[in-house]
Motif scaffolding. Structure first.
Motif, short mmCIF file in Angstrom:
data_model
loop_
_atom_site.label_atom_id
_atom_site.label_comp_id
_atom_site.label_asym_id
_atom_site.label_seq_id
_atom_site.Cartn_x
_atom_site.Cartn_y
_atom_site.Cartn_z
N VAL A 123 0.85 -1.18 0.00
CA VAL A 123 0.00 0.00 0.00
C VAL A 123 0.89 1.24 0.00
O VAL A 123 1.95 1.27 0.62
N ASP A 124 0.46 2.28 -0.68
CA ASP A 124 1.21 3.53 -0.74
C ASP A 124 1.24 4.19 0.64
O ASP A 124 0.20 4.48 1.23
N HIS A 125 2.43 4.40 1.17
CA HIS A 125 2.60 5.01 2.49
C HIS A 125 2.68 6.52 2.43
O HIS A 125 2.78 7.17 3.48
N TYR A 126 2.68 7.10 1.25
CA TYR A 126 2.78 8.56 1.07
C TYR A 126 4.04 9.15 1.70
O TYR A 126 4.10 10.35 1.99
N GLY B 45 1.97 -3.04 4.80
CA GLY B 45 1.12 -2.70 3.67
C GLY B 45 0.88 -3.82 2.70
O GLY B 45 0.35 -3.61 1.61
N ARG C 75 -7.05 -4.53 2.97
CA ARG C 75 -6.28 -3.59 2.15
C ARG C 75 -7.02 -2.26 2.02
O ARG C 75 -6.40 -1.19 2.06
N CYS C 76 -8.34 -2.32 1.84
CA CYS C 76 -9.15 -1.09 1.77
C CYS C 76 -8.93 -0.24 3.01
O CYS C 76 -8.78 0.99 2.92
N GLU D 102 -5.33 1.25 3.22
CA GLU D 102 -5.24 2.37 2.27
C GLU D 102 -5.95 3.60 2.81
O GLU D 102 -5.48 4.74 2.68
N GLU D 103 -7.11 3.40 3.46
CA GLU D 103 -7.85 4.52 4.03
C GLU D 103 -7.09 5.16 5.19
O GLU D 103 -7.12 6.38 5.36
N TYR E 139 -3.83 5.43 5.53
CA TYR E 139 -2.78 6.30 5.00
C TYR E 139 -3.36 7.51 4.27
O TYR E 139 -2.76 8.59 4.29
N ARG E 140 -4.51 7.33 3.67
CA ARG E 140 -5.14 8.48 3.01
C ARG E 140 -5.56 9.52 4.04
O ARG E 140 -5.32 10.73 3.87
#
Length: 258
Positions: free
Chosen positions: A77-80, A195, A202-203, A206-207, A209-210
Motif C-alpha cells: 500500500v502507498d505510504h505517502y 502494507g 487492504r481497503c 489504504e484509508e 494512509y489516506r
C-alpha cells in the motif's frame, strides 16, 4: 398576530446567549443576562466530532464483488512517505517491555488513544477510547463502530477500523499535534507497517494512509505513534477499549463522552 420565524441554528444561538420576550405586537426584546444570573451557565467542553461516513462508505464498497477485484492486487500500500517523520510504529520484543513502554501518564498535548476490535454474539465491532483527548481531564471519549455480522466481517477488519476511529478523533481535535494510538493487535499494526494485505483489510489500510496524509497536510507538525500493547494484562486503557468494542459488536456506532 405576526410571528418571528427563526431557523434551528438561530434558535440554538438565542437560547444560549439571550432571553427572548415576545410582546403582543409580535416584536422581540432581546437582553443579555448578567454573569451572576442563574441562566448564564458556562459552556461545557466540546466533544470532538468524528465523521464516520467515510468508514461506512468504505465498508460498503468492500463488498464481496469489490473484495474479489482487490484480491488480485499485489504490492505494498502507498505510504505517502509518512514513515519516520510523521508516523512511528512501535512493537516491543516482549510483553513485559510493551507494558513498561505503555504511556501511563499521557498528557492532553500528546494523548493516548486505546483501540480494539471484537466479535461477540454474532456481531463485529470496533472502538477507540481516551481519557486525555479533550480539554477536560475528567472527560472520557469513546468512539464505537458496528461493522456487521461475524460471518461477513473479520476481527482484523475491526482492529483496523479501531485504529481509523482513533485517527479520526485526532483529526477532530484541531489543535492536537500528536498522539499515541495503542492497539493490542500485532496483526493490524503489521498490516499498516508492511502494507502487504488484500481484500477488505487492504481497503482499510489504504484509508488509514489516506486519512493520515490529509491530516499532515493540514498540520505539518503532526507526529503519531502506533504502538502495540498486550491484551488482558491489566492495562486500564486497553481494558476499557475492549469493553467498548464489545458494546459496538452487539449494538451500535456512535461517539459519546462520559
Amino acid at each position: 398576530m405576526s410571528r418571528v420565524l427563526l431557523s434551528s441554528v438561530e434558535r440554538t444561538a438565542f437560547r444560549r446567549n439571550f432571553l427572548i420576550d415576545f410582546n403582543r405586537c409580535g416584536g422581540a426584546r432581546l437582553f443579555t443576562t448578567p454573569p451572576p444570573h442563574s441562566l448564564c451557565k458556562s459552556r461545557p467542553p466540546r466533544m470532538p466530532k468524528n465523521d464516520l461516513s467515510h468508514i461506512r462508505n468504505l465498508l460498503h464498497s468492500s463488498s464481496r464483488q469489490a473484495v474479489a477485484r482487490m484480491e488480485s492486487q499485489t504490492g505494498k500500500v502507498d505510504h505517502y512517505g509518512l514513515f519516520g517523520q510523521y508516523l512511528e510504529i512501535r512493537i516491543a520484543k516482549s510483553r513485559e517491555r510493551a507494558l513498561s513502554d505503555a504511556p501511563l501518564n499521557s498528557s492532553r498535548c500528546i494523548p493516548a488513544i486505546y483501540t480494539d476490535g471484537s466479535s461477540l454474539q454474532g456481531g463485529v465491532g470496533a472502538a477507540a477510547w481516551s481519557a486525555t483527548l479533550t480539554a477536560s481531564s475528567t472527560m472520557e471519549v469513546a468512539e464505537h463502530f458496528h461493522l456487521g455480522r461475524s460471518d461477513q466481517r473479520t476481527v482484523l477488519e475491526a482492529e483496523l477500523v479501531g485504529v481509523l476511529l482513533a485517527l479520526g478523533l485526532v483529526r477532530a481535535v484541531r489543535k492536537l499535534i500528536g498522539a499515541i494510538i495503542l492497539s493490542d493487535s500485532q496483526s493490524a499494526i503489521m498490516a499498516i507497517r508492511n502494507g502487504e494485505v488484500k481484500g477488505g483489510e487492504r481497503c482499510l489500510v489504504e484509508e488509514f494512509y489516506r486519512q493520515l496524509h490529509l491530516l499532515v497536510k493540514s498540520r505539518p507538525s503532526m507526529c503519531l505513534a502506533l504502538q502495540w500493547i498486550p491484551a488482558h494484562e491489566g492495562a486500564s486503557g486497553n481494558t476499557r477499549a475492549d469493553m467498548e468494542a464489545k458494546r459496538a459488536a452487539v449494538a451500535f456506532s456512535e461517539t459519546r463522552q462520559m
